[in-house]
Scaffold this active site. Sequence first.
Site, mmCIF file in Angstrom:
data_model
loop_
_atom_site.group_PDB
_atom_site.id
_atom_site.type_symbol
_atom_site.label_atom_id
_atom_site.label_comp_id
_atom_site.label_asym_id
_atom_site.label_seq_id
_atom_site.Cartn_x
_atom_site.Cartn_y
_atom_site.Cartn_z
ATOM 1 N N VAL A 96 -2.738 36.750 -20.660
ATOM 2 C CA VAL A 96 -4.941 37.320 -19.863
ATOM 3 C C VAL A 96 -4.972 39.063 -19.703
ATOM 4 O O VAL A 96 -3.943 39.584 -20.536
ATOM 5 C CB VAL A 96 -4.302 37.605 -18.542
ATOM 6 C CG1 VAL A 96 -3.816 36.019 -17.634
ATOM 7 C CG2 VAL A 96 -2.953 38.852 -17.819
ATOM 8 N N ASN A 98 4.237 36.363 -14.190
ATOM 9 C CA ASN A 98 4.925 38.062 -15.518
ATOM 10 C C ASN A 98 3.479 38.032 -15.555
ATOM 11 O O ASN A 98 2.006 37.534 -16.413
ATOM 12 C CB ASN A 98 4.811 37.504 -16.745
ATOM 13 C CG ASN A 98 5.166 38.048 -17.799
ATOM 14 O OD1 ASN A 98 4.624 38.996 -17.961
ATOM 15 N ND2 ASN A 98 6.464 38.021 -18.621
ATOM 16 N N VAL A 103 2.639 40.099 -18.130
ATOM 17 C CA VAL A 103 1.253 40.284 -19.724
ATOM 18 C C VAL A 103 1.032 38.523 -19.967
ATOM 19 O O VAL A 103 0.569 37.984 -20.850
ATOM 20 C CB VAL A 103 2.868 40.504 -20.440
ATOM 21 C CG1 VAL A 103 2.356 40.721 -22.095
ATOM 22 C CG2 VAL A 103 3.187 41.646 -20.385
ATOM 23 N N GLU A 104 1.664 37.439 -18.989
ATOM 24 C CA GLU A 104 1.224 36.067 -19.761
ATOM 25 C C GLU A 104 0.223 35.560 -18.762
ATOM 26 O O GLU A 104 -0.847 35.614 -19.219
ATOM 27 C CB GLU A 104 3.060 35.333 -19.216
ATOM 28 C CG GLU A 104 3.458 35.846 -20.507
ATOM 29 C CD GLU A 104 4.936 34.753 -20.739
ATOM 30 O OE1 GLU A 104 4.858 33.524 -20.472
ATOM 31 O OE2 GLU A 104 6.291 35.415 -20.809
ATOM 32 N N MET A 105 0.359 34.679 -17.581
ATOM 33 C CA MET A 105 -1.253 34.544 -16.981
ATOM 34 C C MET A 105 -0.954 35.577 -15.622
ATOM 35 O O MET A 105 -2.152 35.152 -15.019
ATOM 36 C CB MET A 105 0.013 33.218 -16.440
ATOM 37 C CG MET A 105 -0.010 31.924 -17.956
ATOM 38 S SD MET A 105 0.456 30.367 -17.448
ATOM 39 C CE MET A 105 -0.873 29.895 -16.964
#
Length: 307
Positions: free
Chosen positions: A74, A114, A116-118
């Site tokens: 994201v 996370n 940094v991820e979703m």
Amino acid sequence: MKILFLIMTSFLLLNCKELILPIKSDIKYDLQKALLGKKLFFDKRLSKDNTISCASCHDVDNGGDDNRDFSIGVDNKKGNINSPTVFNSRYNLAQFWDGRAKDLKEQVSGPIHNPVEMGSSLEEIIKKLENDKYYKKQFALVYKNGFTKDNLVDAISEFESALVTPDSRFDLYLKGDKSALSEDEIEGYRLFKKNGCISCHNGINIGGNLFQKMGILKEYKSKVGNLGRYEVTKDVEDKSYFKVPTLRNINKTSPYFHDASAKNLHDAVSIMMEYQLGMKANKQEIEKIVKFLKTLDGKRPKILDKK
């Protein structure tokens, strides 16, 4: 102690007849749960800004990863560790490079939360999707208590558990079809065993069943700061220990290693020989081992073609 254990393990492994098992063509899973999980796996609404799905980092139409050095999450944020394949992950002793999730159910929540991820949460996802007619109907049909956080996680993990790739040419060879491999590929497998690669890459997933140090016989300077298993245990002896990755479909999952430092199979084999086995293989040996590794591409998971 760990080096001694490796030596002893290698001795035992190399004196066994066959250390790699073929994947069964048919595996057991709940089809309805898996199909529901499949829908969720591709749903970008699982992320904070509706831009990232599980499939964004795990391309199931290719090798089950994203072929990037580091995945993009994201807000265009970049991760700091290479995305592993989701294929055949049911056979891993734990999930993630550092093994922080004991199984696929625990793994599902990791990327969702996370930042940094979703960058989302299970609570946020439920709020987004609870009025979706499809999910409302299907969860009511599949689960007695309908659309809940636990059931969402269960459905996705059931889909991931169904992502197996059986009947690679090497599987057929193990099952008795000696014509499935060429002479060079068979020689590559012989070298794979002779040189000790099989001491870590064995079992049904040809890896994924133990943690091992990156840089056993020569110090490996990682291109990322992640210290592997140490991040979980905080035991200094676990520094630079990572879950041994599966070699299944390895031809489709470049770049390689947790830090994506090997861009092709030839480089990966050469580095492994030097840092893990303490030897320098010649180009002909590397080429034959690579030919063997390319026989590990399995069939497309059946669940991907079901509706």
